[in-house]
Design a protein around this motif. Structure first.
Motif, PDB file in Angstrom:
ATOM      1  N   MET A  71       0.816  -1.216   0.000  1.00  0.00           N
ATOM      2  CA  MET A  71       0.000   0.000   0.000  1.00  0.00           C
ATOM      3  C   MET A  71       0.851   1.268   0.000  1.00  0.00           C
ATOM      4  SD  MET A  71      -2.889  -1.343   2.708  1.00  0.00           S
ATOM      5  CE  MET A  71      -1.702  -2.145   3.795  1.00  0.00           C
ATOM      6  N   ASN A  72       2.158   1.102  -0.166  1.00  0.00           N
ATOM      7  CA  ASN A  72       3.094   2.229  -0.174  1.00  0.00           C
ATOM      8  C   ASN A  72       3.033   3.035   1.129  1.00  0.00           C
ATOM      9  OD1 ASN A  72       5.145   3.706  -1.470  1.00  0.00           O
ATOM     10  ND2 ASN A  72       3.700   5.306  -2.045  1.00  0.00           N
ATOM     11  N   HIS A  73       2.812   2.320   2.246  1.00  0.00           N
ATOM     12  CA  HIS A  73       2.770   2.986   3.536  1.00  0.00           C
ATOM     13  C   HIS A  73       4.179   3.238   4.055  1.00  0.00           C
ATOM     14  CE1 HIS A  73      -1.546   1.468   4.630  1.00  0.00           C
ATOM     15  NE2 HIS A  73      -1.539   2.473   3.756  1.00  0.00           N
ATOM     16  N   ASN A  74       4.384   4.439   4.584  1.00  0.00           N
ATOM     17  CA  ASN A  74       5.696   4.753   5.152  1.00  0.00           C
ATOM     18  C   ASN A  74       5.910   4.071   6.501  1.00  0.00           C
ATOM     19  OD1 ASN A  74       6.420   6.320   3.019  1.00  0.00           O
ATOM     20  ND2 ASN A  74       6.044   8.284   4.024  1.00  0.00           N
ATOM     21  N   TYR A  75       4.843   3.973   7.301  1.00  0.00           N
ATOM     22  CA  TYR A  75       4.986   3.497   8.669  1.00  0.00           C
ATOM     23  C   TYR A  75       4.650   2.015   8.753  1.00  0.00           C
ATOM     24  CZ  TYR A  75       5.232   8.256  10.637  1.00  0.00           C
ATOM     25  OH  TYR A  75       5.608   9.516  10.979  1.00  0.00           O
ATOM     26  N   MET A  76       5.492   1.293   9.488  1.00  0.00           N
ATOM     27  CA  MET A  76       5.225  -0.123   9.741  1.00  0.00           C
ATOM     28  C   MET A  76       5.530  -0.432  11.195  1.00  0.00           C
ATOM     29  SD  MET A  76       6.405  -2.016   6.220  1.00  0.00           S
ATOM     30  CE  MET A  76       5.496  -3.519   6.591  1.00  0.00           C
ATOM     31  N   TYR A  77       4.841  -1.477  11.719  1.00  0.00           N
ATOM     32  CA  TYR A  77       4.887  -1.778  13.156  1.00  0.00           C
ATOM     33  C   TYR A  77       4.904  -3.293  13.363  1.00  0.00           C
ATOM     34  CZ  TYR A  77       2.457   2.732  12.808  1.00  0.00           C
ATOM     35  OH  TYR A  77       2.073   3.998  12.468  1.00  0.00           O
ATOM     36  N   TRP A  78       5.534  -3.701  14.457  1.00  0.00           N
ATOM     37  CA  TRP A  78       5.424  -5.074  14.929  1.00  0.00           C
ATOM     38  C   TRP A  78       4.863  -5.052  16.346  1.00  0.00           C
ATOM     39  CZ3 TRP A  78       5.401  -9.624  12.762  1.00  0.00           C
ATOM     40  CH2 TRP A  78       6.045  -9.814  11.530  1.00  0.00           C
ATOM     41  N   TYR A  79       3.814  -5.875  16.547  1.00  0.00           N
ATOM     42  CA  TYR A  79       3.198  -6.038  17.856  1.00  0.00           C
ATOM     43  C   TYR A  79       3.246  -7.513  18.249  1.00  0.00           C
ATOM     44  CZ  TYR A  79       0.795  -1.543  17.084  1.00  0.00           C
ATOM     45  OH  TYR A  79       0.483  -0.229  16.846  1.00  0.00           O
ATOM     46  N   ARG A  80       3.207  -7.749  19.545  1.00  0.00           N
ATOM     47  CA  ARG A  80       2.927  -9.094  20.026  1.00  0.00           C
ATOM     48  C   ARG A  80       1.661  -9.063  20.858  1.00  0.00           C
ATOM     49  NH1 ARG A  80       7.205 -11.610  24.034  1.00  0.00           N
ATOM     50  NH2 ARG A  80       5.356 -12.774  24.672  1.00  0.00           N
ATOM     51  N   ILE A 136       6.530  -3.764  19.602  1.00  0.00           N
ATOM     52  CA  ILE A 136       7.901  -4.259  19.711  1.00  0.00           C
ATOM     53  C   ILE A 136       8.867  -3.264  19.058  1.00  0.00           C
ATOM     54  CG2 ILE A 136       9.467  -6.175  19.231  1.00  0.00           C
ATOM     55  CD1 ILE A 136       6.996  -7.956  18.867  1.00  0.00           C
ATOM     56  N   TYR A 137       8.660  -3.020  17.793  1.00  0.00           N
ATOM     57  CA  TYR A 137       9.456  -2.077  17.007  1.00  0.00           C
ATOM     58  C   TYR A 137       8.553  -1.396  15.996  1.00  0.00           C
ATOM     59  CZ  TYR A 137      14.311  -3.262  18.310  1.00  0.00           C
ATOM     60  OH  TYR A 137      15.508  -3.418  18.963  1.00  0.00           O
ATOM     61  N   TYR A 138       8.995  -0.247  15.517  1.00  0.00           N
ATOM     62  CA  TYR A 138       8.283   0.406  14.438  1.00  0.00           C
ATOM     63  C   TYR A 138       9.287   1.094  13.509  1.00  0.00           C
ATOM     64  CZ  TYR A 138       8.781   4.771  17.082  1.00  0.00           C
ATOM     65  OH  TYR A 138       9.280   5.857  17.771  1.00  0.00           O
ATOM     66  N   CYS A 171       1.998  -7.754  12.325  1.00  0.00           N
ATOM     67  CA  CYS A 171       2.621  -6.647  11.622  1.00  0.00           C
ATOM     68  C   CYS A 171       1.505  -5.710  11.167  1.00  0.00           C
ATOM     69  CB  CYS A 171       3.400  -7.188  10.422  1.00  0.00           C
ATOM     70  SG  CYS A 171       4.221  -5.942   9.433  1.00  0.00           S
ATOM     71  N   ALA A 172       1.775  -4.425  11.161  1.00  0.00           N
ATOM     72  CA  ALA A 172       0.782  -3.450  10.719  1.00  0.00           C
ATOM     73  C   ALA A 172       1.483  -2.343   9.943  1.00  0.00           C
ATOM     74  CB  ALA A 172       0.026  -2.857  11.912  1.00  0.00           C
ATOM     75  N   SER A 173       0.708  -1.612   9.158  1.00  0.00           N
ATOM     76  CA  SER A 173       1.271  -0.480   8.429  1.00  0.00           C
ATOM     77  C   SER A 173       0.265   0.657   8.386  1.00  0.00           C
ATOM     78  CB  SER A 173       1.665  -0.890   7.007  1.00  0.00           C
ATOM     79  OG  SER A 173       0.514  -1.095   6.195  1.00  0.00           O
TER      80      SER A 173
END
Lengths: 115, 117
Positions: free
Chosen positions: B27-36, B46-48, B91-93
């Motif tokens: 989706m050409n998203h700049n922001y990405m995230y990892w959650y548990r 966790i990290y972004y 994972c999310a964006s």
């Protein structure tokens, strides 16, 4: 520190009954608030969000939420639930400061709709 | 659009093993995230990453590493797996502030269920 409290870990309800899932937050500045839904074995999906403007926010699947600044609450409601609404619901607030976009999640409320 | 994809769906590791959880978005998203996600605990960050080459720690980064060499991919590395890392990883964006006002909406992948024995 910011926090989100979901007051009920589980909410059982009969089909076609109304439901309210409660969420309280703590934040010292203007807030962005969200409700996400997680169906079994799936990722999270945005139900609705409050960024500014009208305090009554309508979302998908007939859900709505009301932002109450004085009560620091953002409760989720639906006037008549269906079996398919059985899921876990998460309230979240955008984290203050730091990088934009980070969310703080509540611990979740499991909604169980019974026939 | 496939949205956010994660592989594998399930994995069992032995204590001390390493692995990489893959995440990609189209989706050409700049922001990405990892959650548990642990039962009854909600999601913990966790990290972004706010763009290729830029990563930062979240609430619970210990035992994990990330990299972001492209806009699309954001792998999460577990070194020396421990039982405490048994969890479901999401994972999310999202778009960033310069990509429009909807940057607050995070799109989630289907998750990876990891068990460390």
């Amino acid at each position: 520190a910011q926090s989100v409290t979901q007051l009920d870990s589980q909410v059982p309800v009969f089909e076609e009954a109304p439901v309210e899932l409660r969420c309280n937050y703590s934040s010292s500045v203007s807030v962005y608030l969200f409700w996400y839904v997680q169906y079994p074995n799936q990722g999270l999906q945005l139900l609705l969000k409050y960024l500014s403007g009208s305090t009554l926010v309508k979302g998908i699947n007939g859900f709505e939420a009301e932002f109450n600044k004085s009560q620091t609450s953002f409760h989720l409601r639906k006037p008549s639930v269906h079996i398919s609404d059985t899921a876990e619901y998460f309230c979240a607030v955008r984290r203050e400061g730091g990088s934009q976009g980070n969310l703080i999640f509540g611990k979740g409320t499991k909604l169980s709709v019974k026939p | 659009n496939a949205g956010v994809t994660q592989t594998p769906k399930f994995r069992i590791l032995k204590i001390g093993q390493s692995m990489t959880l893959q995440c990609a978005q189209d989706m050409n998203h700049n922001y990405m995230y990892w959650y548990r996600q642990d039962p009854g605990m909600g999601l913990k960050l966790i990290y972004y990453s706010v763009g290729a080459g830029i990563t930062d720690k979240g609430e619970v980064p210990n035992g994990y590493n990330v990299s972001r060499s492209t806009t699309e991919d954001f792998p999460l590395r577990l070194e020396l797996a421990a039982p405490s890392q048994t969890s479901v990883y999401f994972c999310a964006s999202s778009t960033g502030p310069k990509q429009g006002r909807s940057y607050n909406e995070q799109f989630f992948g289907p998750g990876t269920r990891l068990t460390v024995l």
